[in-house]
Scaffold this motif. Structure first.
Motif, PDB file in Angstrom:
ATOM      1  N   UNK A 117       0.767  -1.247   0.264  1.00  8.41           N
ATOM      2  CA  UNK A 117      -0.366   0.483   0.238  1.00  8.41           C
ATOM      3  C   UNK A 117       0.909   1.150   0.222  1.00  8.41           C
ATOM      4  N   UNK A 118       2.009   1.199   0.659  1.00  6.49           N
ATOM      5  CA  UNK A 118       2.712   2.495   0.891  1.00  6.49           C
ATOM      6  C   UNK A 118       3.295   2.875  -0.434  1.00  6.49           C
ATOM      7  N   UNK A 119       3.787   1.553  -1.747  1.00  7.40           N
ATOM      8  CA  UNK A 119       4.196   1.731  -2.741  1.00  7.40           C
ATOM      9  C   UNK A 119       3.396   2.250  -3.410  1.00  7.40           C
ATOM     10  N   UNK A 120       2.485   2.196  -3.408  1.00 12.41           N
ATOM     11  CA  UNK A 120       0.949   2.523  -4.106  1.00 12.41           C
ATOM     12  C   UNK A 120       0.690   4.032  -4.070  1.00 12.41           C
ATOM     13  N   UNK A 121       0.893   4.549  -2.993  1.00 16.21           N
ATOM     14  CA  UNK A 121       1.530   6.101  -2.334  1.00 16.21           C
ATOM     15  C   UNK A 121       2.059   6.760  -2.986  1.00 16.21           C
ATOM     16  N   UNK A 122       3.454   5.870  -2.562  1.00 14.98           N
ATOM     17  CA  UNK A 122       4.730   6.723  -3.709  1.00 14.98           C
ATOM     18  C   UNK A 122       4.653   6.489  -4.886  1.00 14.98           C
ATOM     19  N   UNK A 123       4.004   5.864  -5.339  1.00 15.94           N
ATOM     20  CA  UNK A 123       3.775   5.902  -6.660  1.00 15.94           C
ATOM     21  C   UNK A 123       3.163   6.381  -7.536  1.00 15.94           C
ATOM     22  N   UNK A 124       2.032   7.493  -6.807  1.00 13.52           N
ATOM     23  CA  UNK A 124       0.689   7.911  -7.197  1.00 13.52           C
ATOM     24  C   UNK A 124       0.791   9.697  -6.497  1.00 13.52           C
ATOM     25  N   UNK A 125       2.400   9.611  -5.950  1.00 17.68           N
ATOM     26  CA  UNK A 125       2.719  10.563  -5.077  1.00 17.68           C
ATOM     27  C   UNK A 125       3.517  12.020  -6.460  1.00 17.68           C
ATOM     28  N   UNK A 126       2.580  12.968  -6.300  1.00 15.84           N
ATOM     29  CA  UNK A 126       3.179  14.500  -7.445  1.00 15.84           C
ATOM     30  C   UNK A 126       2.062  15.810  -6.044  1.00 15.84           C
TER      31      UNK A 126
END
Length: 194
Positions: free
Chosen positions: A171-180
């Motif tokens: 889930x943390x990776x998902x948040x990071x991949x969508x970080x802008x």
């Protein structure tokens, strides 16, 4: 993201929940073919995450200052081991090689690394996502302190959102991949704290 710096402790407290999180993080990194960039040590959580990534066929780049190599704490089985003159060069090299940061539980050094790259993000020196892997609520008090900084108007809510956090590595990776995030050019102006 092609490479992630993992900040973590040179000690391991034996916590099975932390060990499980380390292995889950290694699973995700290797599935996504993300290179581990870390402090280069063979001890503590550092050694565990490096070994877990390597055991899964992933790449692990260690960056360690010479004085720690002299103490024989460097990991000898890495994809690459880079030796720097000092701690400052180590942190800069880790940042240069990475597309983001994940912070696992650790001590003073882990916190210092986390807050330095977070400050760089706030200042607009990079635009890479920074995540806390909040294993078993380890970072709940820190997140509470950050929220207090907002409440007391030492930190803008916009900048509070720069800290990504979750207990699950995937889930943390998902948040990071969508970080802008675009840096806030007026972070220092009091009138914008509300």
């Amino acid at each position: 993201m092609k490479a992630i710096s993992v900040f973590c402790g040179a000690n391991f407290n034996g916590d099975p929940k932390l060990l499980k999180a380390i292995h889950e993080l290694a699973d995700v990194m290797c599935e996504k073919e993300i290179t581990l960039v870390f402090g280069g040590g063979r001890v503590g959580v550092m050694g565990l995450i490096a070994d877990a990534v390597l055991e899964r066929g992933g790449n692990a780049i260690g960056i360690i200052p010479q004085f720690l190599m002299d103490k024989e704490v460097g990991h000898s089985g890495l994809t690459e081991l880079i030796i720097t003159e000092n701690m400052h060069q180590r942190k800069q090299k880790m940042a240069d090689l990475s597309d983001g940061v994940i912070t696992l539980p650790g001590g003073f050094g882990t916190m210092e690394e986390f807050f330095e790259v977070l400050t760089w993000l706030q200042l607009g020196l990079h635009n890479n996502p920074i995540g806390l892997l909040n294993v078993d609520g380890f970072y709940n008090p820190l997140l509470g302190q950050i929220d207090l900084m907002v409440e007391k108007k030492f930190l803008k809510p916009f900048n509070r959102e720069l800290v990504l956090s979750h207990h699950d590595p995937r889930t943390l990776f998902g948040l990071m991949e969508n970080f802008d995030s675009n840096p806030d050019d007026v972070w220092f102006k009091d009138r914008n704290l509300t």
